[in-house]
Design a protein around this motif. Sequence first.
Motif, short mmCIF file in Angstrom:
data_model
loop_
_atom_site.label_atom_id
_atom_site.label_comp_id
_atom_site.label_asym_id
_atom_site.label_seq_id
_atom_site.Cartn_x
_atom_site.Cartn_y
_atom_site.Cartn_z
N THR A 76 -1.75 2.91 -2.17
CA THR A 76 -2.46 4.12 -1.75
C THR A 76 -1.52 5.31 -1.54
O THR A 76 -1.97 6.46 -1.61
CB THR A 76 -3.24 3.89 -0.45
N GLU B 287 -4.13 7.48 -2.88
CA GLU B 287 -4.64 8.52 -1.99
C GLU B 287 -3.63 9.62 -1.70
O GLU B 287 -4.02 10.73 -1.33
CB GLU B 287 -5.08 7.89 -0.66
N LYS C 149 0.80 -1.21 0.00
CA LYS C 149 0.00 0.00 0.00
C LYS C 149 0.85 1.28 0.00
O LYS C 149 0.43 2.30 -0.56
CB LYS C 149 -0.93 0.02 1.22
N ARG D 250 -4.37 -1.63 -8.16
CA ARG D 250 -5.54 -1.20 -7.41
C ARG D 250 -5.33 -1.37 -5.90
O ARG D 250 -6.30 -1.41 -5.14
CB ARG D 250 -6.78 -1.99 -7.85
N THR D 251 -4.06 -1.42 -5.49
CA THR D 251 -3.75 -1.63 -4.08
C THR D 251 -2.97 -0.47 -3.48
O THR D 251 -3.23 -0.05 -2.35
CB THR D 251 -2.92 -2.93 -3.91
N THR E 274 -7.40 4.48 -6.87
CA THR E 274 -7.10 4.02 -5.52
C THR E 274 -5.97 4.77 -4.83
O THR E 274 -5.87 4.74 -3.61
CB THR E 274 -6.76 2.51 -5.52
N SER F 114 -9.92 9.88 -5.81
CA SER F 114 -9.35 9.07 -4.73
C SER F 114 -8.22 9.79 -4.01
O SER F 114 -7.98 9.56 -2.82
CB SER F 114 -8.83 7.73 -5.28
#
Length: 226
Positions: free
Chosen positions: A137, A166, A109, A134-135, A164, A193
Amino acid sequence: MATNYSNPILEDQIDQFLCDENNLLIKLDNKKLIDQDMAIVVEQAIQKKQCTYLDLQDNEITSEGMPILALALSENSKLHTLYLHDNHLFDKGIYSLAQILTSNNHTLKILGLNSIGLTDVGAEDLAVMLQKNRTLTHLQLQANEIDNRGILYLAEALTKSNTTLEQLELAENKLVNDSSVDLLVEIIKHNRSLKVLNVRLCNISDSGKTKLQAATEANKDLQLML
């Protein structure tokens, strides 16, 4: 890499870290680790200890040591944080890592890549990864050599594909200037996101910063760091 290489001190250091409530934080920053040590880190920290947090920043790792680390991530389901700041990785060192994170890892992440000599070439590899990953962040790319073309690659991924990520840290990329402002505006306006965008100490003028700040009116959830 020599197959008979050993580093008992490193093995002892890794062995001393203990698991705490299913989380195992292994900090090996500033240990003068070299490429040959990556096989030990993979075997002892990632595979045996199954660490969830691995700090390898401020060592002497180069692109030669990255493929074995990247391969380990393709077979790993525990590690969620990896810091590689201040190593001599450059674009070549990031290629294998980006390849693995494109499709073969669904756990990591947070990825820290500050001050590794990354240019637009590496930024493009990371952008391609972001199109499918998609993992992840948090992506930290501070104090590198990314310029406006690198921002273009990242903007395309963040406005068209990725939903995804952040937090994107781009501070202290001195080659990023006003030519990137419109691209950054597109990220701010169209990516929903992203919660933090850090472009502090880039080469963006006051008027460019004003334009970026104005764009946040269309995205109240984003924290823009100028």
